[in-house]
Design an enzyme around this catalytic site. Structure first.
Site, PDB file in Angstrom:
ATOM      1  CB  CYS A 114      -0.941  -0.011   1.186  1.00 23.30           C
ATOM      2  SG  CYS A 114      -2.110  -1.368   1.058  1.00 23.30           S
ATOM      3  CG  HIS A 255      -3.306   3.185   1.629  1.00 27.85           C
ATOM      4  ND1 HIS A 255      -3.598   2.746   0.356  1.00 27.85           N
ATOM      5  CD2 HIS A 255      -3.453   2.105   2.450  1.00 27.85           C
ATOM      6  CE1 HIS A 255      -3.895   1.460   0.409  1.00 27.85           C
ATOM      7  NE2 HIS A 255      -3.820   1.052   1.657  1.00 27.85           N
ATOM      8  CG  ASN A 285      -6.447  -1.255   0.429  1.00 27.83           C
ATOM      9  OD1 ASN A 285      -5.760  -0.748  -0.457  1.00 27.83           O
ATOM     10  ND2 ASN A 285      -5.930  -1.724   1.552  1.00 27.83           N
TER      11      ASN A 285
HETATM   12  N1  ACO Z   1     -18.579  -9.009   8.256  1.00 27.96           N
HETATM   13  C1  ACO Z   1     -19.042  -9.238   9.499  1.00 27.96           C
HETATM   14  N2  ACO Z   1     -18.254  -9.454  10.560  1.00 27.96           N
HETATM   15  C2  ACO Z   1     -16.926  -9.480  10.339  1.00 27.96           C
HETATM   16  C3  ACO Z   1     -16.366  -9.267   9.072  1.00 27.96           C
HETATM   17  C4  ACO Z   1     -17.244  -9.024   8.009  1.00 27.96           C
HETATM   18  N3  ACO Z   1     -16.831  -8.802   6.743  1.00 27.96           N
HETATM   19  N4  ACO Z   1     -15.033  -9.334   9.170  1.00 27.96           N
HETATM   20  C5  ACO Z   1     -14.751  -9.589  10.442  1.00 27.96           C
HETATM   21  N5  ACO Z   1     -15.897  -9.675  11.171  1.00 27.96           N
HETATM   22  C6  ACO Z   1     -16.043  -9.959  12.578  1.00 27.96           C
HETATM   23  C7  ACO Z   1     -14.872 -10.680  13.144  1.00 27.96           C
HETATM   24  O1  ACO Z   1     -14.972 -12.062  12.944  1.00 27.96           O
HETATM   25  C8  ACO Z   1     -14.959 -10.300  14.598  1.00 27.96           C
HETATM   26  O2  ACO Z   1     -15.913 -11.126  15.225  1.00 27.96           O
HETATM   27  P1  ACO Z   1     -15.613 -11.702  16.686  1.00 27.96           P
HETATM   28  O3  ACO Z   1     -15.510 -10.501  17.564  1.00 27.96           O
HETATM   29  O4  ACO Z   1     -16.817 -12.557  16.950  1.00 27.96           O
HETATM   30  O5  ACO Z   1     -14.321 -12.453  16.564  1.00 27.96           O
HETATM   31  C9  ACO Z   1     -15.521  -8.877  14.566  1.00 27.96           C
HETATM   32  O6  ACO Z   1     -16.139  -8.735  13.276  1.00 27.96           O
HETATM   33  C10 ACO Z   1     -14.472  -7.825  14.741  1.00 27.96           C
HETATM   34  O7  ACO Z   1     -13.363  -8.156  13.905  1.00 27.96           O
HETATM   35  P2  ACO Z   1     -12.092  -7.260  13.843  1.00 27.96           P
HETATM   36  O8  ACO Z   1     -11.069  -7.875  12.957  1.00 27.96           O
HETATM   37  O9  ACO Z   1     -11.703  -6.875  15.228  1.00 27.96           O
HETATM   38  O10 ACO Z   1     -12.713  -5.983  13.129  1.00 27.96           O
HETATM   39  P3  ACO Z   1     -12.064  -4.579  12.971  1.00 27.96           P
HETATM   40  O11 ACO Z   1     -12.961  -3.579  13.543  1.00 27.96           O
HETATM   41  O12 ACO Z   1     -10.610  -4.569  13.380  1.00 27.96           O
HETATM   42  O13 ACO Z   1     -12.109  -4.382  11.394  1.00 27.96           O
HETATM   43  C11 ACO Z   1     -10.602  -4.460   9.511  1.00 27.96           C
HETATM   44  C12 ACO Z   1     -11.408  -5.269  10.528  1.00 27.96           C
HETATM   45  C13 ACO Z   1     -11.574  -3.636   8.714  1.00 27.96           C
HETATM   46  C14 ACO Z   1      -9.835  -5.400   8.607  1.00 27.96           C
HETATM   47  C15 ACO Z   1      -9.623  -3.528  10.263  1.00 27.96           C
HETATM   48  O14 ACO Z   1      -8.960  -4.255  11.247  1.00 27.96           O
HETATM   49  C16 ACO Z   1      -8.608  -2.854   9.391  1.00 27.96           C
HETATM   50  O15 ACO Z   1      -8.948  -1.965   8.621  1.00 27.96           O
HETATM   51  N6  ACO Z   1      -7.308  -3.199   9.553  1.00 27.96           N
HETATM   52  C17 ACO Z   1      -6.208  -2.481   8.896  1.00 27.96           C
HETATM   53  C18 ACO Z   1      -6.161  -2.710   7.422  1.00 27.96           C
HETATM   54  C19 ACO Z   1      -4.951  -2.031   6.826  1.00 27.96           C
HETATM   55  O16 ACO Z   1      -4.698  -0.865   7.022  1.00 27.96           O
HETATM   56  N7  ACO Z   1      -4.135  -2.791   6.073  1.00 27.96           N
HETATM   57  C20 ACO Z   1      -2.923  -2.255   5.533  1.00 27.96           C
HETATM   58  C21 ACO Z   1      -3.053  -1.995   4.098  1.00 27.96           C
HETATM   59  S1  ACO Z   1      -3.421  -3.445   3.150  1.00 27.96           S
HETATM   60  C22 ACO Z   1      -1.952  -3.857   2.271  1.00 27.96           C
HETATM   61  O17 ACO Z   1      -0.898  -3.332   2.486  1.00 27.96           O
HETATM   62  C23 ACO Z   1      -2.075  -4.909   1.205  1.00 27.96           C
END
Ligand code: ACO
Length: 335
Positions: A114, A255, A285
Site C-alpha cells: 500500500c 491511502h 483498498n
Molecule cells: N462481516 C461481518 N463481521 C466481520 C467481518 C465481516 N466482513 N469481518 C470480520 N468480522 C467480525 C470478526 O470475525 C470479529 O468477530 P468476533 O468478535 O466474533 O471475533 C468482529 O467482526 C471484529 O473483527 P475485527 O477484525 O476486530 O474488526 P475490525 O474492527 O478490526 O475491522 C478491519 C477489521 C476492517 C480489517 C480492520 O482491522 C482494518 O482496517 N485493519 C487495517 C487494514 C490495513 O490498514 N491494512 C494495511 C493496508 S493493506 C496492504 O498493504 C495490502
C-alpha cells in the site's frame, strides 16, 4: 546549475466496469452492508474480469499521456508499484512498455504494497531531480481480486482493482513539486500481512494451494493498531519538520485502507474532513493505486488546483509507510 525539483505534470486512472457491492457480499458471505460500511467505509469496489495489472496500468498511463498531450515514445522510465504483477517475470513494466509502445523507455516493478506508490514516486523523482531522465511515469496498479480469498469475510470485503498513473517532470519553479519525503519500513510486521505462497520459499504446489497460501493473509486488528498510529505519526512529522500546521495544507491524500484510519490521521494533523480526499466508499483498498487514483479524480473534477499544498500518506504491508509533501503545479483547464 541548482538541483532540479520533480513535479507531477499529468494524471490518469482506470477502474474496471464491474462493480461488486456490499449487497453482493451479503449473498456470498456471513456479512452485512452495515458492518462493512461502519467498520471500513466501503460501499463497493471494482473487479477486473479479464487481464492483469498491466492492462489496468496501460489504460491509466494512456489516460495520463493524453491529458499531457504527449506520446508514449516520449517516456524515459516506467515505474510500476504493484503486489499483483501479471507474473514474476518479465516485469509488469516491460509488459506495459510493449502494450503502450513506449519504445524509448526502460522500467521496473517496485514492491511496497500500500506504500508502493509513495516509494515509487520518491524513486522516480530522483531520476528527474538529478537530470538524467526527463519524463518518468509512476503507476500504481493492483488487481487485488487475483489474490483475495472470497471465502474469507475478514479480507474479501476490503479490496478492489484499479490503476492510476502520474507523470513526473522537472519544474523550473522550485516552489512547486515534491518538497519533502519520509519513507519507513519495519519488517517485523510481515507476520501480520503477507502472501506466503508462490515465491521461492514456498513455490506453488498442490499443497500450497490446498492451504490457501496463494491468498493474501491479514490479521486486521493487529495491522489496524499499527496503521492508525503509523500513518498519523508520519503525517504529523512531515508537517512539523516543514514548520507547517494543518491549516496550511489544502489536501490530505491518504491511502484508502479504512475510513477510521483516514479520520484518525486527519484529526492528528488538525485537518478538517473537507480537506481529505476520500473515495474508499467507491473503490475499497486498491493497494498501490489508491493515492494516485485520488489525485486523478480530484484533478479531473477541478478540485485539485495549481499552488495547493498536499500531504500524501500511506501505511501497508511490510510494514511500509510514509508521507510526501508537495505543491501541485497544474490546473485542469490550463493543461
Ligand atoms: N462481516 C461481518 N463481521 C466481520 C467481518 C465481516 N466482513 N469481518 C470480520 N468480522 C467480525 C470478526 O470475525 C470479529 O468477530 P468476533 O468478535 O466474533 O471475533 C468482529 O467482526 C471484529 O473483527 P475485527 O477484525 O476486530 O474488526 P475490525 O474492527 O478490526 O475491522 C478491519 C477489521 C476492517 C480489517 C480492520 O482491522 C482494518 O482496517 N485493519 C487495517 C487494514 C490495513 O490498514 N491494512 C494495511 C493496508 S493493506 C496492504 O498493504 C495490502
Amino acid at each position: 546549475m541548482g538541483k532540479k525539483r520533480a513535479t507531477i505534470t499529468a494524471v490518469g486512472h482506470y477502474v474496471p466496469d464491474r462493480v461488486l457491492t456490499n449487497a453482493d457480499f451479503e449473498k456470498m458471505l456471513d456479512t452485512s452492508d452495515e458492518w462493512i460500511r461502519t467498520r471500513t467505509g466501503i460501499r463497493e469496489r471494482r473487479i477486473l474480469d479479464d487481464g492483469g495489472s498491466s492492462d489496468l496500468a496501460a489504460k491509466a498511463i494512456e489516460a495520463a499521456l493524453e491529458n499531457r498531450g504527449i506520446s508514449a515514445e516520449e517516456l524515459d522510465v516506467i515505474i510500476v508499484a504493484t503486489v499483483t504483477p501479471d507474473m514474476f517475470f518479465p516485469s509488469t513494466a516491460c509488459l506495459i512498455q510493449e502494450k503502450i509502445k513506449a519504445k524509448n523507455a526502460w522500467g521496473f516493478d517496485l514492491s511496497a504494497a500500500c506504500s508502493g506508490y509513495l516509494y515509487a514516486l520518491s524513486v522516480g523523482a530522483q531520476f528527474v531531480e538529478n537530470g538524467t531522465h526527463k519524463k518518468v511515469i509512476v503507476v500504481g496498479a493492483d488487481k487485488m481480486s487475483s489474490i483475495v480469498d472470497y471465502k474469507d469475510r475478514t479480507t474479501a470485503i476490503l479490496f478492489g482493482d484499479a490503476a492510476a498513473a502520474t507523470l513526473l517532470e522537472a519544474t523550473d519553479d522550485n516552489s512547486f513539486g515534491i518538497q519533502d519525503t519520509i519513507l519507513r519500513a519495519d519488517g517485523s510486521g510481515g507476520v501480520h500481512l503477507h502472501m506466503r505462497g508462490g515465491g521461492s520459499l514456498h513455490p506453488s504446489t498442490h499443497e500450497t494451494v490446498d492451504e490457501g497460501m496463494h491468498y493474501l493473509y491479514q490479521d486486521g486488528k493487529a495491522v489496524f493498531k499499527v496503521a492508525v498510529v503509523g500513518m498519523a505519526d508520519v503525517s504529523a512529522e512531515i508537517l512539523e519538520r516543514n514548520n507547517l500546521t494543518g491549516a496550511e495544507v489544502d489536501w490530505l491524500v491518504p491511502h484508502q485502507a479504512n475510513l477510521r484510519i483516514i479520520d484518525a490521521c486527519a484529526n492528528r494533523m488538525g485537518l478538517d474532513k473537507s480537506k481529505v480526499m476520500i473515495n474508499i466508499d467507491r473503490y475499497g483498498n486498491t493497494t498501490a493505486a489508491t493515492i494516485p487514483l485520488c489525485l486523478s479524480e480530484w484533478w479531473q473534477a477541478g478540485k485539485l488546483r495549481k499552488g495547493q499544498r498536499l500531504v500524501l500518506s500511506s501505511f501497508g504491508a511490510g510494514y511500509t509507510w510514509g508521507s510526501i509533501l508537495m505543491r501541485w503545479s497544474f490546473d485542469k483547464a490550463k493543461q
